[in-house]
Design a protein around this motif. Structure first.
Motif, PDB file in Angstrom:
ATOM      1  N   ARG A 611      37.554 -10.586 111.820  1.00 36.26           N
ATOM      2  CA  ARG A 611      38.101 -11.276 112.998  1.00 36.26           C
ATOM      3  C   ARG A 611      37.595 -12.704 113.150  1.00 36.26           C
ATOM      4  N   ASP A 612      36.505 -13.025 112.410  1.00 31.23           N
ATOM      5  CA  ASP A 612      36.009 -14.396 112.530  1.00 31.23           C
ATOM      6  C   ASP A 612      36.361 -15.245 111.303  1.00 31.23           C
ATOM      7  N   ASP A 613      37.228 -14.737 110.462  1.00 22.83           N
ATOM      8  CA  ASP A 613      37.684 -15.496 109.293  1.00 22.83           C
ATOM      9  C   ASP A 613      38.664 -16.589 109.762  1.00 22.83           C
ATOM     10  N   ALA A 614      38.616 -17.735 109.085  1.00 17.72           N
ATOM     11  CA  ALA A 614      39.539 -18.829 109.464  1.00 17.72           C
ATOM     12  C   ALA A 614      40.999 -18.391 109.337  1.00 17.72           C
ATOM     13  N   MET A 615      41.234 -17.408 108.492  1.00 13.14           N
ATOM     14  CA  MET A 615      42.598 -16.915 108.282  1.00 13.14           C
ATOM     15  C   MET A 615      43.271 -16.372 109.540  1.00 13.14           C
ATOM     16  N   VAL A 616      42.455 -16.014 110.568  1.00 12.41           N
ATOM     17  CA  VAL A 616      43.070 -15.397 111.755  1.00 12.41           C
ATOM     18  C   VAL A 616      44.053 -16.339 112.454  1.00 12.41           C
ATOM     19  N   ALA A 617      43.902 -17.627 112.203  1.00 15.06           N
ATOM     20  CA  ALA A 617      44.842 -18.561 112.822  1.00 15.06           C
ATOM     21  C   ALA A 617      46.277 -18.222 112.407  1.00 15.06           C
ATOM     22  N   LYS A 618      46.444 -17.834 111.135  1.00 18.14           N
ATOM     23  CA  LYS A 618      47.791 -17.487 110.655  1.00 18.14           C
ATOM     24  C   LYS A 618      48.060 -15.980 110.680  1.00 18.14           C
ATOM     25  N   TYR A 619      47.012 -15.223 110.394  1.00 20.40           N
ATOM     26  CA  TYR A 619      47.182 -13.765 110.269  1.00 20.40           C
ATOM     27  C   TYR A 619      46.159 -13.086 111.168  1.00 20.40           C
ATOM     28  N   PRO A 620      46.487 -12.927 112.442  1.00 21.80           N
ATOM     29  CA  PRO A 620      45.455 -12.528 113.407  1.00 21.80           C
ATOM     30  C   PRO A 620      45.163 -11.029 113.511  1.00 21.80           C
ATOM     31  N   LEU A 621      45.903 -10.191 112.820  1.00 24.03           N
ATOM     32  CA  LEU A 621      45.735  -8.742 113.034  1.00 24.03           C
ATOM     33  C   LEU A 621      45.033  -8.083 111.844  1.00 24.03           C
ATOM     34  N   GLN A 622      44.066  -7.210 112.147  1.00 21.71           N
ATOM     35  CA  GLN A 622      43.413  -6.452 111.071  1.00 21.71           C
ATOM     36  C   GLN A 622      44.284  -5.256 110.702  1.00 21.71           C
ATOM     37  N   LEU A 623      44.372  -4.981 109.420  1.00 20.41           N
ATOM     38  CA  LEU A 623      45.239  -3.888 108.947  1.00 20.41           C
ATOM     39  C   LEU A 623      44.415  -2.710 108.424  1.00 20.41           C
ATOM     40  N   VAL A 624      44.788  -1.526 108.890  1.00 20.28           N
ATOM     41  CA  VAL A 624      44.222  -0.282 108.371  1.00 20.28           C
ATOM     42  C   VAL A 624      45.339   0.483 107.678  1.00 20.28           C
ATOM     43  N   THR A 625      45.082   0.981 106.471  1.00 18.21           N
ATOM     44  CA  THR A 625      46.104   1.776 105.775  1.00 18.21           C
ATOM     45  C   THR A 625      45.558   3.189 105.595  1.00 18.21           C
ATOM     46  N   PHE A 626      46.021   4.057 106.453  1.00 25.36           N
ATOM     47  CA  PHE A 626      45.476   5.415 106.494  1.00 25.36           C
ATOM     48  C   PHE A 626      46.258   6.356 105.577  1.00 25.36           C
ATOM     49  N   HIS A 627      45.761   7.567 105.402  1.00 26.48           N
ATOM     50  CA  HIS A 627      46.442   8.579 104.594  1.00 26.48           C
ATOM     51  C   HIS A 627      47.350   9.396 105.508  1.00 26.48           C
ATOM     52  N   ALA A 628      48.625   9.344 105.234  1.00 31.56           N
ATOM     53  CA  ALA A 628      49.599   9.958 106.142  1.00 31.56           C
ATOM     54  C   ALA A 628      49.648  11.468 105.948  1.00 31.56           C
ATOM     55  N   LYS A 629      49.881  12.175 107.045  1.00 35.82           N
ATOM     56  CA  LYS A 629      49.843  13.638 106.960  1.00 35.82           C
ATOM     57  C   LYS A 629      51.014  14.214 106.168  1.00 35.82           C
ATOM     58  N   THR A 630      52.098  13.446 106.056  1.00 33.22           N
ATOM     59  CA  THR A 630      53.289  13.990 105.408  1.00 33.22           C
ATOM     60  C   THR A 630      53.358  13.731 103.909  1.00 33.22           C
ATOM     61  N   ARG A 631      52.386  12.980 103.360  1.00 29.71           N
ATOM     62  CA  ARG A 631      52.423  12.795 101.904  1.00 29.71           C
ATOM     63  C   ARG A 631      51.038  12.873 101.318  1.00 29.71           C
ATOM     64  N   THR A 632      51.016  13.029 100.018  1.00 35.56           N
ATOM     65  CA  THR A 632      49.793  12.884  99.260  1.00 35.56           C
ATOM     66  C   THR A 632      49.941  11.536  98.574  1.00 35.56           C
ATOM     67  N   HIS A 633      49.362  10.517  99.195  1.00 34.99           N
ATOM     68  CA  HIS A 633      49.551   9.152  98.701  1.00 34.99           C
ATOM     69  C   HIS A 633      51.055   8.840  98.629  1.00 34.99           C
ATOM     70  N   SER A 634      51.539   8.529  97.420  1.00 30.59           N
ATOM     71  CA  SER A 634      52.972   8.247  97.339  1.00 30.59           C
ATOM     72  C   SER A 634      53.760   9.497  96.943  1.00 30.59           C
ATOM     73  N   THR A 635      53.032  10.557  96.619  1.00 32.68           N
ATOM     74  CA  THR A 635      53.695  11.805  96.244  1.00 32.68           C
ATOM     75  C   THR A 635      54.286  12.440  97.506  1.00 32.68           C
ATOM     76  N   LEU A 636      55.487  12.957  97.408  1.00 31.48           N
ATOM     77  CA  LEU A 636      56.230  13.597  98.508  1.00 31.48           C
ATOM     78  C   LEU A 636      56.988  12.581  99.365  1.00 31.48           C
ATOM     79  N   TYR A 637      56.804  11.288  99.099  1.00 33.10           N
ATOM     80  CA  TYR A 637      57.524  10.291  99.895  1.00 33.10           C
ATOM     81  C   TYR A 637      59.034  10.494  99.769  1.00 33.10           C
ATOM     82  N   ASN A 638      59.471  10.955  98.599  1.00 30.01           N
ATOM     83  CA  ASN A 638      60.914  11.127  98.372  1.00 30.01           C
ATOM     84  C   ASN A 638      61.415  12.510  98.794  1.00 30.01           C
ATOM     85  N   ILE A 639      60.575  13.281  99.467  1.00 32.48           N
ATOM     86  CA  ILE A 639      61.013  14.617  99.887  1.00 32.48           C
ATOM     87  C   ILE A 639      61.313  14.592 101.390  1.00 32.48           C
ATOM     88  N   ALA A 640      62.596  14.642 101.705  1.00 30.51           N
ATOM     89  CA  ALA A 640      63.037  14.430 103.090  1.00 30.51           C
ATOM     90  C   ALA A 640      62.407  15.441 104.051  1.00 30.51           C
TER      91      ALA A 640
END
Ligand SMILES: Nc1nc2c(c(=O)[nH]1)N[C@H]1C(S)=C(S)[C@@H](COP(=O)(O)OP(=O)(O)OC[C@H]3O[C@@H](n4cnc5c(=O)[nH]c(N)nc54)[C@H](O)[C@@H]3O)O[C@H]1N2
Ligand SMILES: Nc1nc2c(c(=O)[nH]1)N[C@H]1C(S)=C(S)[C@@H](COP(=O)(O)OP(=O)(O)OC[C@H]3O[C@@H](n4cnc5c(=O)[nH]c(N)nc54)[C@H](O)[C@@H]3O)O[C@H]1N2
Ligand code: SF4
Ligand SMILES: [Mo]
Length: 740
Positions: A611-640
């Motif tokens: 949050r104290d990086d100079a980059m926040v001027a352009k990109y102010p939000l921190q991103l978290v990429t969690f493990h979704a309950k409906t897939r195993t990583h990218s596996t199962l993404y194509n299973i409706a």
């Protein structure tokens, strides 16, 4: 006529005992009811219940999208144009290219991207590793994408990879911190949530520390403490400050079992750097109010026994290894190590398994040594050496695979890579910085992948070899980190027409490559031999036929397993496996590296893109990429069936959405200097302001302008590993805008 009708009605129904065998966090035993050769229904065991994805693996196995024939690229790479070819031609071509590249450039021009998607000990990606080792070697990757920080921290602090309790011990805890830990969705142990519920019923208090209010927190926690990603070490340091100031730390425990507490205390109190790590100091960094920090410190120090159950995500930040080291230090300060209901906050492996080289559990098909590497580096990622400089000399850190392909030796990497062989990974989607992947791909002379589906990575291959799923072969496996059982995964269905197993492919390639000694055993002989390699299993599995038939072997425990019980009971006779024989709050081995970013005591180092990086001027939000309950990583993404249960969105707090004119359900663009992706906004108070989150694993789907409309997280992530090798997938700044 009458007979034919009768036959038609005959239902041949059998029960096959087997289990899930993926890198999914669980690995559950279950029965499958098979009717006339077709799997119909999954039936769980009482206490080891499959998660929502388990049921979708059936749809996946029979999916009409399954690959059924070897494919050769006819269009441009990534265009997705292929023609079907015979197995003969495909294997001849792969072998010829391997031989050509070896002869022209040497073995180090071959990069293996070996994945963990299938976790059987015979048929894992080790089948390719073994083959290429016999073929003269390859350039390997190091650095677990999942848990490098946890593993390296456990090895340094405790001297072992095994540092945790079996989950049935949770019921003995009076206070449980769920620290970056969401096991009801990101499954970490099939038996975890079940036992957390039992602990709650027995009266434990649970506190969730997470930027998101997760389902685990919603159902189980008494309190949610939202925290800015990558700042958890600061919170722990301020808790340590409070404990020291109030004299709440367990001096006797520290004196008896640890080294280096005084150096740590001097740092915490600000004696070494002039900055006392007070709750007020930490409030500014973490976003957690100083009163809450004090209260948490007092609770953790005075409610005994208490378990700080650490997930893996806070370790997947820049300097994430410091967080694991600090969490272990506080476990020592509160005397919660080696006792029931406590928790060393280390890396956890199946109890009873001797600590070894490998992050995965127990022996596999012997991989043999990589001839292009020196002895002693260890055969696997997360190897025995803790020194990243040594590993970087021969291997590429997994997050830097694309950079290494682009820059090669001139860029300081160990080799110039020409051939990429992918097995059990969706590399383009799952390694950080997908845009760089797309830049690197054209530099390669040849790409081969073994796959089940036309994934974003398969689309870029020159040859795609269709493989069977875990239901189409026999193997054995251990649970994912927790769970006190072994599973013999029995074949549920015949191999899908046109598909071969990874092992069969490698066997056929061995012949074409002129490699001898690849495999001289049948499937069953190998499985028996591998079991015999593990002392704990040889003891347990006395009767192989019974194991195969019953599929699950439960380890009979007289009491829950607690790491380091002996060391704490009788330290004289049971030293820790560290150089000092004690829990190393201060590590001489780290001090010797003389790298200020790898300090000998757990230290708060502000992350890049914080949050104290100079980059926040352009990109102010921190991103978290969690493990979704409906897939195993990218596996199962194509299973409706599962994908539609929880649509893929970006979580954003209304306080961040409203100034951007974003409403719930709007199409938005999340972007930074590395890339952009389009997805749907999910306005929710369940994420703290200043942070946005999206699940990892959604497939990269470029539109006609090359803009991803699939919500692929790794277009935004940075391909820089932490100094000790952590994959910093939760450290990135982004901006989110309404898509017009
Ligand atoms: N941004 C971000 N990125 C992340 C993470 C994150 O949290 N954030 N998490 C990281 C973590 S922890 C991990 S473990 C990785 C996982 O990343 P990957 O290991 O790439 O996992 P998957 O996306 O499941 O891709 C595995 C592929 O293997 C295929 N497969 C399944 N079974 C078999 C088989 O038996 N043989 C063969 N040949 N192929 C098979 C599947 O079809 C699938 O396409 O992702 C990492 N990437
Ligand atoms: N459903 C499902 N389960 C899985 C997997 C899967 O793909 N799908 N993958 C399996 C694999 S291979 C792995 S490695 C594990 C991963 O297991 P984890 O890494 O523990 O899982 P995540 O969902 O990435 O993160 C857990 C929680 O940590 C929070 N978090 C993220 N960053 C921070 C931070 O900086 N500080 C704090 N305090 N919290 C933070 C997230 O919001 C999330 O709620 O999961 C396993 N289980
Ligand atoms: S995906 Fe993993 S955790 Fe879920 S049911 Fe299958 S084996 Fe169990
Ligand atoms: Mo992972």
């Amino acid at each position: 006529m009458e007979n034919a009708q009768k036959n038609k009605r005959t239902r041949d129904i059998i029960e096959v005992r087997t289990g899930g065998c993926n890198d999914c966090g669980g690995r559950c035993p279950y029965k499958v009811w098979v009717e006339n050769g077709v799997a119909r229904r999954i039936e769980p065991y009482e206490d080891l219940r499959p998660c929502v994805r388990g049921y979708a693996y059936r749809e996946r196995a029979y999916s009409p999208e399954r690959l059924r024939s070897p494919l050769e690229r006819v269009g441009e790479r990534g265009e997705g144009k292929f023609k079907e070819i015979s197995w003969e031609r495909a294997l001849d071509k792969v072998a010829a290219e391997l031989i050509r590249v070896k002869e022209k450039y040497g073995n180090t021009a071959i990069l293996l991207a070996l994945g963990s998607a299938f976790q059987g000990h015979l048929n894992g990606s080790v089948v390719l590793q073994r083959l290429i080792n016999l073929f003269g070697g390859y350039t390997g990757l190091w650095g677990s994408l999942s848990a490098e920080a946890a593993a390296v921290s456990s090895r340094i602090t405790y001297g072992t990879l095994t540092a945790g309790h079996s989950r049935d011990d949770t019921v003995n805890s009076k206070l449980i911190l769920l620290w970056g830990f969401n096991p009801a969705e990101s499954i970490i142990g099939t038996d975890t949530t079940f036992n957390l519920v039992k602990a709650k019923e027995a009266g434990a208090r649970l506190i969730a520390i997470d930027p998101r209010y997760t389902n685990t927190a919603a159902v189980l926690a008494d309190q949610w403490l939202p925290i800015y990603p990558g700042t958890d070490t600061a919170l722990l340091l301020a808790m340590a400050f409070t404990m020291i100031q109030k004299g709440l730390h367990d001096r006797n425990f520290l004196d008896t079992y640890t080294v280096g507490f005084d150096a740590f205390a001097d740092y915490v109190l600000g004696k070494t750097d002039g900055e006392p790590k007070t709750p007020a100091w930490a409030e500014q960094i973490t976003g957690v109010a100083k009163e809450e920090i004090e209260k948490l410190a007092i609770d953790y120090a005075t409610t005994r026994p208490a378990a700080n159950i650490t997930g893996l995500a806070p370790g997947r930040t820049a300097y994430g290894e410091q967080w694991h080291r600090a969490a272990a230090t506080l476990a020592a300060m509160t005397g919660n190590i080696g006792i029931h209901g406590g928790e060393p906050a280390g890396f956890l492996r199946l109890p009873g398994v001797p600590s070894g080289e490998r992050l995965s559990l127990g022996p596999t098909l012997p991989p043999l040594r990589n001839p292009v590497e020196p002895e002693g580096l260890g055969p696997f990622a997360g190897s025995s050496s803790i020194d990243p400089a040594l590993k970087n000399r021969y291997r590429v850190h997994s997050t830097q695979a694309w950079d290494a392909i682009l820059k090669g030796k001139a860029g300081g990497y160990p080799s110039d890579i020409k051939f990429l062989y992918i097995v059990m990974r969706n590399v383009i989607n799952q390694y950080p910085n997908t845009k760089k992947a797309l830049e690197a791909i054209p530099k390669l002379e040849f790409i081969v992948i073994h796959e089940q589906f036309m994934t974003p990575s398969a689309k870029f291959a020159d040859i795609v070899l269709p493989v069977t799923t875990h239901w189409e072969k026999n193997d054995y496996m251990r649970p994912w980190l927790t769970g006190t059982y072994f599973i013999h995964t029995n074949k549920v269905m015949e191999p899908f027409p046109g598909c071969k197993s990874d092992f069969e492919i490698c066997q056929e390639l061995a012949v074409r490559l002129g490699v001898t000694g690849y495999s001289d055993k049948s499937e069953e002989e190998w499985i028996k031999e591998i079991i015999a390699l593990a002392p704990d299993m040889t003891e347990e599995i006395a009767d192989y036929a019974k194991f195969k038939k019953e599929s699950i072997h439960r380890i009979q425990l007289t009491e829950p397993v607690v790491s380091f019980k002996e060391q704490i009971k009788d330290p004289q006779h049971n030293p820790f496996s560290t150089p000092s024989g004690k829990i190393e709050i201060y590590s001489e081995a780290l001090a010797e590296m003389e790298n200020p970013l790898i300090p000998p005591i757990p230290t708060y180092i502000p992350t890049w893109e914080g949050r104290d990086d100079a980059m926040v001027a352009k990109y102010p939000l921190q991103l978290v990429t969690f493990h979704a309950k409906t897939r195993t990583h990218s596996t199962l993404y194509n299973i409706a069936l599962v994908r539609d249960l929880e649509p893929h969105t970006v979580w954003i707090n209304p306080l961040d959405a409203s100034p951007r004119g974003i409403a719930h359900g709007d199409k938005v663009k999340a972007f930074n200097q590395r890339g952009e992706t389009v997805l749907t906004a999910n306005l929710t108070q369940r994420i703290m302001p200043g942070v946005v989150a999206l699940g990892e694993g959604a497939w990269h789907r470029p539109d006609e302008h090359g803009i991803d409309v699939g919500g692929c997280a790794n277009l935004l992530s940075k391909d820089q590993p932490s100094p000790l090798g952590s994959h910093a997938s939760n450290t990135a700044l982004v901006q989110v805008e309404k898509q017009h």
